[in-house]
Design an enzyme around this catalytic site. Structure first.
Site, PDB file in Angstrom:
ATOM      1  N   GLU A   1     -41.134  16.337  -4.564  1.00 15.13           N
ATOM      2  CA  GLU A   1     -40.713  17.651  -5.073  1.00 15.13           C
ATOM      3  C   GLU A   1     -39.198  17.830  -4.971  1.00 15.13           C
ATOM      4  OE1 GLU A   1     -44.989  19.879  -4.128  1.00 15.13           O
ATOM      5  OE2 GLU A   1     -43.242  20.433  -2.943  1.00 15.13           O
TER       6      GLU A   1
ATOM      7  N   ASN B   1     -47.045  34.947  -4.337  1.00 21.15           N
ATOM      8  CA  ASN B   1     -47.078  34.891  -2.874  1.00 21.15           C
ATOM      9  C   ASN B   1     -45.753  34.469  -2.240  1.00 21.15           C
ATOM     10  OD1 ASN B   1     -47.222  32.271  -3.633  1.00 21.15           O
ATOM     11  ND2 ASN B   1     -49.065  31.753  -2.488  1.00 21.15           N
TER      12      ASN B   1
ATOM     13  N   HIS C   1     -43.064  28.889  -1.925  1.00 21.50           N
ATOM     14  CA  HIS C   1     -43.768  27.600  -2.003  1.00 21.50           C
ATOM     15  C   HIS C   1     -43.367  26.764  -0.801  1.00 21.50           C
ATOM     16  CE1 HIS C   1     -45.177  23.730  -3.524  1.00 21.50           C
ATOM     17  NE2 HIS C   1     -44.025  23.241  -3.132  1.00 21.50           N
TER      18      HIS C   1
ATOM     19  N   TYR D   1     -46.727  21.811 -11.177  1.00 21.23           N
ATOM     20  CA  TYR D   1     -48.042  22.187 -10.659  1.00 21.23           C
ATOM     21  C   TYR D   1     -49.178  21.372 -11.273  1.00 21.23           C
ATOM     22  CZ  TYR D   1     -46.265  26.161  -7.965  1.00 21.23           C
ATOM     23  OH  TYR D   1     -45.625  26.952  -7.033  1.00 21.23           O
TER      24      TYR D   1
ATOM     25  N   LYS E   1     -40.225  32.342  -4.849  1.00 23.07           N
ATOM     26  CA  LYS E   1     -40.845  32.539  -6.160  1.00 23.07           C
ATOM     27  C   LYS E   1     -40.348  33.826  -6.830  1.00 23.07           C
ATOM     28  CE  LYS E   1     -45.065  29.925  -5.038  1.00 23.07           C
ATOM     29  NZ  LYS E   1     -46.546  30.013  -4.953  1.00 23.07           N
TER      30      LYS E   1
HETATM   31  P1  IDP Z   1     -50.139  26.852  -1.378  1.00 23.27           P
HETATM   32  O1  IDP Z   1     -48.936  27.383  -2.159  1.00 23.27           O
HETATM   33  O2  IDP Z   1     -50.453  27.729  -0.195  1.00 23.27           O
HETATM   34  O3  IDP Z   1     -49.996  25.408  -1.017  1.00 23.27           O
HETATM   35  P2  IDP Z   1     -52.007  25.980  -3.429  1.00 23.27           P
HETATM   36  O4  IDP Z   1     -53.483  25.936  -3.230  1.00 23.27           O
HETATM   37  O5  IDP Z   1     -51.240  24.707  -3.435  1.00 23.27           O
HETATM   38  O6  IDP Z   1     -51.406  27.001  -2.339  1.00 23.27           O
HETATM   39  O7  IDP Z   1     -51.757  26.749  -4.793  1.00 23.27           O
HETATM   40  C1  IDP Z   1     -50.480  26.723  -5.419  1.00 23.27           C
HETATM   41  C2  IDP Z   1     -50.135  28.134  -5.839  1.00 23.27           C
HETATM   42  O8  IDP Z   1     -51.068  28.573  -6.842  1.00 23.27           O
HETATM   43  C3  IDP Z   1     -50.249  29.198  -4.750  1.00 23.27           C
HETATM   44  O9  IDP Z   1     -49.113  29.268  -3.927  1.00 23.27           O
HETATM   45  C4  IDP Z   1     -50.444  30.466  -5.554  1.00 23.27           C
HETATM   46  O10 IDP Z   1     -49.207  30.931  -6.113  1.00 23.27           O
HETATM   47  C5  IDP Z   1     -51.332  29.962  -6.685  1.00 23.27           C
HETATM   48  N1  IDP Z   1     -52.767  30.130  -6.388  1.00 23.27           N
HETATM   49  C6  IDP Z   1     -53.533  29.390  -5.541  1.00 23.27           C
HETATM   50  N2  IDP Z   1     -54.816  29.823  -5.521  1.00 23.27           N
HETATM   51  C7  IDP Z   1     -54.858  30.869  -6.374  1.00 23.27           C
HETATM   52  C8  IDP Z   1     -55.903  31.756  -6.796  1.00 23.27           C
HETATM   53  O11 IDP Z   1     -57.059  31.658  -6.362  1.00 23.27           O
HETATM   54  N3  IDP Z   1     -55.561  32.732  -7.687  1.00 23.27           N
HETATM   55  C9  IDP Z   1     -54.286  32.851  -8.195  1.00 23.27           C
HETATM   56  N4  IDP Z   1     -53.281  32.043  -7.841  1.00 23.27           N
HETATM   57  C10 IDP Z   1     -53.555  31.069  -6.935  1.00 23.27           C
HETATM   58 MG    MG Z   2     -49.820  23.746  -2.298  1.00 22.45          MG
END
Ligand code: IDP
Ligand code: MG
Length: 137
Positions: free
Chosen positions: A126, A112, A115, A49, A9
């Site tokens: 994807e 974070n 992905h 997304y 990312k």
């Molecule tokens: P994942 O990437 O661990 O699968 P997901 O729940 O699929 O997590 O969420 C997709 C992306 O959305 C996350 O990787 C993160 O960048 C963002 N995200 C998820 N939850 C939050 C939140 O509570 N606050 C801000 N960003 C979030």
């Molecule tokens: Mg996810």
């Protein structure tokens, strides 16, 4: 053998972690089937997304994902989907286990670092979102 889809990312690229994360990918025994360095359009981010469109973080997440270039890749290994999820760690780096990619390199729950697809079906979807057949080896 199984494939998964991953992204490095914008924060990982901006903070200079691409080399280290690619080294980890190779060390973990993944084969790179396709790889692109690109800037997502806002439309692409929203589409990618879409499953999160009702979540409160959706708009911020899409803006963040277009804030700089990313690396998108299709990786192959046995249990590729679950192995990648295991080595990236929890969504929030504060909750990610020691030694995981997010623990090592992520900035925040949103920014974070990486992905990873959450299922084999989503991985195939994807991969096809980012790569045409001839772009995969
Ligand atoms: P994942 O990437 O661990 O699968 P997901 O729940 O699929 O997590 O969420 C997709 C992306 O959305 C996350 O990787 C993160 O960048 C963002 N995200 C998820 N939850 C939050 C939140 O509570 N606050 C801000 N960003 C979030
Ligand atoms: Mg996810």
């Amino acid at each position: 053998m199984q494939r998964t889809f991953i992204m490095l990312k914008p924060d990982a690229v901006k903070n200079g972690h691409v080399g280290n994360i690619l080294a980890r990918i190779e060390k973990e025994g993944f084969k790179i089937k396709g790889m692109k360095y690109l800037q997502l359009s806002l439309n692409d981010a929203k589409q990618f997304y879409k499953v999160h469109s009702e979540r409160p973080f959706y708009n911020d997440l899409c803006s963040y994902m277009v804030s700089g270039p990313i690396v998108a890749a299709a990786l192959e290994r046995d249990n590729a989907v679950s192995h990648w999820r295991e080595i990236i760690g929890a969504t929030d780096p504060k909750e990610a286990a020691e030694g995981t990619i997010r623990k090592l390199y992520a900035e925040s729950k949103e920014a974070n670092a990486v992905h990873g697809s959450d299922s084999v079906d989503n991985a195939e979807f994807e991969i096809s979102f980012f790569f045409k057949g001839h772009e995969l080896v």
